[in-house]
Design a protein around this motif. Structure first.
Motif, PDB file in Angstrom:
ATOM      1  N   PHE A  81       0.828  -1.212   0.000  1.00  6.94           N
ATOM      2  CA  PHE A  81       0.000   0.000   0.000  1.00  6.94           C
ATOM      3  C   PHE A  81       0.857   1.255   0.000  1.00  6.94           C
ATOM      4  O   PHE A  81       0.555   2.219  -0.710  1.00  6.94           O
ATOM      5  N   THR A  82       1.940   1.238   0.765  1.00  6.91           N
ATOM      6  CA  THR A  82       2.784   2.433   0.861  1.00  6.91           C
ATOM      7  C   THR A  82       3.511   2.751  -0.443  1.00  6.91           C
ATOM      8  O   THR A  82       3.992   3.865  -0.618  1.00  6.91           O
ATOM      9  N   SER A  83       3.598   1.795  -1.353  1.00  4.88           N
ATOM     10  CA  SER A  83       4.219   2.067  -2.652  1.00  4.88           C
ATOM     11  C   SER A  83       3.214   2.640  -3.640  1.00  4.88           C
ATOM     12  O   SER A  83       3.591   3.111  -4.713  1.00  4.88           O
ATOM     13  N   VAL A  84       1.942   2.590  -3.276  1.00  7.11           N
ATOM     14  CA  VAL A  84       0.874   3.058  -4.168  1.00  7.11           C
ATOM     15  C   VAL A  84       0.306   4.397  -3.704  1.00  7.11           C
ATOM     16  O   VAL A  84       0.102   5.312  -4.513  1.00  7.11           O
ATOM     17  N   PHE A  85       0.062   4.516  -2.407  1.00 11.84           N
ATOM     18  CA  PHE A  85      -0.571   5.726  -1.863  1.00 11.84           C
ATOM     19  C   PHE A  85       0.334   6.314  -0.795  1.00 11.84           C
ATOM     20  O   PHE A  85       0.598   5.675   0.223  1.00 11.84           O
ATOM     21  N   ASN A  86       0.822   7.532  -1.030  1.00 10.83           N
ATOM     22  CA  ASN A  86       1.793   8.146  -0.126  1.00 10.83           C
ATOM     23  C   ASN A  86       1.299   9.418   0.547  1.00 10.83           C
ATOM     24  O   ASN A  86       2.075  10.085   1.247  1.00 10.83           O
ATOM     25  N   ALA A  87       0.047   9.766   0.357  1.00 16.29           N
ATOM     26  CA  ALA A  87      -0.475  10.965   1.012  1.00 16.29           C
ATOM     27  C   ALA A  87      -0.580  10.732   2.516  1.00 16.29           C
ATOM     28  O   ALA A  87      -0.985   9.648   2.947  1.00 16.29           O
ATOM     29  N   PRO A  88      -0.201  11.698   3.333  1.00 16.71           N
ATOM     30  CA  PRO A  88      -0.331  11.532   4.795  1.00 16.71           C
ATOM     31  C   PRO A  88      -1.796  11.369   5.197  1.00 16.71           C
ATOM     32  O   PRO A  88      -2.690  11.994   4.619  1.00 16.71           O
ATOM     33  N   TYR A  89      -2.049  10.514   6.178  1.00 16.62           N
ATOM     34  CA  TYR A  89      -3.416  10.347   6.665  1.00 16.62           C
ATOM     35  C   TYR A  89      -3.381  10.078   8.171  1.00 16.62           C
ATOM     36  O   TYR A  89      -2.383   9.607   8.714  1.00 16.62           O
ATOM     37  N   SER A  90      -4.483  10.385   8.819  1.00 14.53           N
ATOM     38  CA  SER A  90      -4.594  10.177  10.258  1.00 14.53           C
ATOM     39  C   SER A  90      -5.655   9.123  10.541  1.00 14.53           C
ATOM     40  O   SER A  90      -6.550   8.879   9.721  1.00 14.53           O
ATOM     41  N   ILE A  91      -5.550   8.479  11.720  1.00 15.63           N
ATOM     42  CA  ILE A  91      -6.490   7.441  12.123  1.00 15.63           C
ATOM     43  C   ILE A  91      -7.023   7.774  13.513  1.00 15.63           C
ATOM     44  O   ILE A  91      -6.245   8.005  14.441  1.00 15.63           O
ATOM     45  N   LEU A  92      -8.329   7.797  13.649  1.00 20.11           N
ATOM     46  CA  LEU A  92      -8.960   7.974  14.957  1.00 20.11           C
ATOM     47  C   LEU A  92      -9.894   6.788  15.193  1.00 20.11           C
ATOM     48  O   LEU A  92     -10.599   6.355  14.281  1.00 20.11           O
ATOM     49  N   THR A  93      -9.882   6.271  16.412  1.00 23.70           N
ATOM     50  CA  THR A  93     -10.782   5.166  16.767  1.00 23.70           C
ATOM     51  C   THR A  93     -11.527   5.536  18.045  1.00 23.70           C
ATOM     52  O   THR A  93     -11.037   6.310  18.873  1.00 23.70           O
ATOM     53  N   THR A  94     -12.704   4.964  18.212  1.00 22.10           N
ATOM     54  CA  THR A  94     -13.512   5.250  19.392  1.00 22.10           C
ATOM     55  C   THR A  94     -13.092   4.353  20.557  1.00 22.10           C
ATOM     56  O   THR A  94     -12.526   3.277  20.364  1.00 22.10           O
ATOM     57  N   ALA A  95     -13.409   4.801  21.765  1.00 24.94           N
ATOM     58  CA  ALA A  95     -13.100   4.014  22.955  1.00 24.94           C
ATOM     59  C   ALA A  95     -13.855   2.694  22.947  1.00 24.94           C
ATOM     60  O   ALA A  95     -13.379   1.689  23.487  1.00 24.94           O
ATOM     61  N   ALA A  96     -15.022   2.665  22.315  1.00 26.04           N
ATOM     62  CA  ALA A  96     -15.815   1.444  22.236  1.00 26.04           C
ATOM     63  C   ALA A  96     -15.253   0.461  21.209  1.00 26.04           C
ATOM     64  O   ALA A  96     -15.716  -0.674  21.123  1.00 26.04           O
ATOM     65  N   ARG A  97     -14.304   0.899  20.426  1.00 25.51           N
ATOM     66  CA  ARG A  97     -13.630   0.083  19.405  1.00 25.51           C
ATOM     67  C   ARG A  97     -14.589  -0.445  18.329  1.00 25.51           C
ATOM     68  O   ARG A  97     -14.382  -1.507  17.763  1.00 25.51           O
ATOM     69  N   ASP A  98     -15.619   0.324  18.041  1.00 28.33           N
ATOM     70  CA  ASP A  98     -16.585  -0.094  17.029  1.00 28.33           C
ATOM     71  C   ASP A  98     -16.625   0.851  15.830  1.00 28.33           C
ATOM     72  O   ASP A  98     -17.462   0.695  14.938  1.00 28.33           O
ATOM     73  N   GLU A  99     -15.694   1.803  15.806  1.00 30.73           N
ATOM     74  CA  GLU A  99     -15.725   2.824  14.763  1.00 30.73           C
ATOM     75  C   GLU A  99     -14.319   3.376  14.542  1.00 30.73           C
ATOM     76  O   GLU A  99     -13.516   3.452  15.472  1.00 30.73           O
ATOM     77  N   ALA A 100     -14.043   3.747  13.301  1.00 31.54           N
ATOM     78  CA  ALA A 100     -12.751   4.358  12.973  1.00 31.54           C
ATOM     79  C   ALA A 100     -12.972   5.472  11.954  1.00 31.54           C
ATOM     80  O   ALA A 100     -13.939   5.448  11.189  1.00 31.54           O
ATOM     81  N   THR A 101     -12.082   6.444  11.967  1.00 32.68           N
ATOM     82  CA  THR A 101     -12.111   7.522  10.984  1.00 32.68           C
ATOM     83  C   THR A 101     -10.710   7.683  10.403  1.00 32.68           C
ATOM     84  O   THR A 101      -9.742   7.875  11.151  1.00 32.68           O
TER      85      THR A 101
END
Length: 221
Positions: A81-101
């Motif tokens: 994946f890192t050889s294909v898409f190099n744009a910076p991105y962030s990851i956020l997850t909920t405390a309930a561990r049922d959702e990510a952004t």
């Protein structure tokens, strides 16, 4: 032959967990994987199994306690994946561990996307799924999920199909949310994957290409 029998049981358990993860991710995305994906997954789960609780032949396979071993796993080693898409991105997850952004701030595809020949468009996608700890069942002599009701839940979120030649900066936001508002247990992990697929736009139709697509595990939580 006792050691051999014990090893065979545990390898069978690792194969069971591998199948569970593949089913959770789904055939639509597993088609992106390379020919050795099963062997590579079984190897990782065997490493996890070696850290498990119990006697030989019955050690647990606990992804929660050993999440680092699956993190950054590439589904296709020929196209990381890192050889294909190099744009910076962030990851956020909920405390309930049922959702990510997952959010990629404004970027130009021409600078951050390595597209295969013939591609005119691309799409970023995320897969969020669950994987329970697997434990040895002395009744059946096989490995089973410790939390079967929330094992192998899955959801996908896709970006729009984006023109690779656009000169307008693109912002991507993906928000996969597990279905059914599950209550995650301490022995069930959430696995978050990100991927990229390419299209060729002809007329009014975007045709999915068979080359250049990729997917990676970016967080186990």
């Amino acid at each position: 032959f006792r050691r051999t029998r014990e090893n065979n049981v545990e390898f069978g358990g690792c194969a069971t967990v591998t199948k569970a993860l593949r089913l959770a991710i789904g055939d639509r995305r597993m088609i992106l994987a390379d020919a050795k994906i099963v062997a590579r997954m079984v190897k990782i789960f065997k490493e996890i199994n070696l850290n498990g609780v119990g006697s030989r032949g019955q050690r647990s396979i606990d992804l929660v306690a050993n999440s680092v071993l699956l993190q950054n796993f590439e589904f296709n080693t020929s196209t990381p994946f890192t050889s294909v898409f190099n744009a910076p991105y962030s990851i956020l997850t909920t405390a309930a561990r049922d959702e990510a952004t997952i959010t990629a701030a404004a970027f130009l595809p021409s600078s951050f996307v390595n597209a295969p020949s013939g591609a005119t468009h691309f799409r970023i996608f995320a897969v969020l799924c669950t994987l329970s700890e697997y434990i040895f069942d002395p009744v059946t002599g096989r490995y089973i999920a410790s939390d079967p009701t929330i094992d192998m839940l899955s959801i996908e979120a896709d970006s729009a199909i984006i023109d690779l030649s656009t000169t307008t900066p693109v912002t991507i936001s993906l928000n996969p949310v597990l279905p059914g508002t599950p209550t995650m247990t301490p022995t069930t992990a959430a696995v978050l994957c990100i991927g990229c697929e390419f299209f060729q736009h002809v007329g009014a139709i975007d045709y999915l290409l068979a080359q250049g697509d990729c997917m990676r595990v970016i967080k186990v939580f």
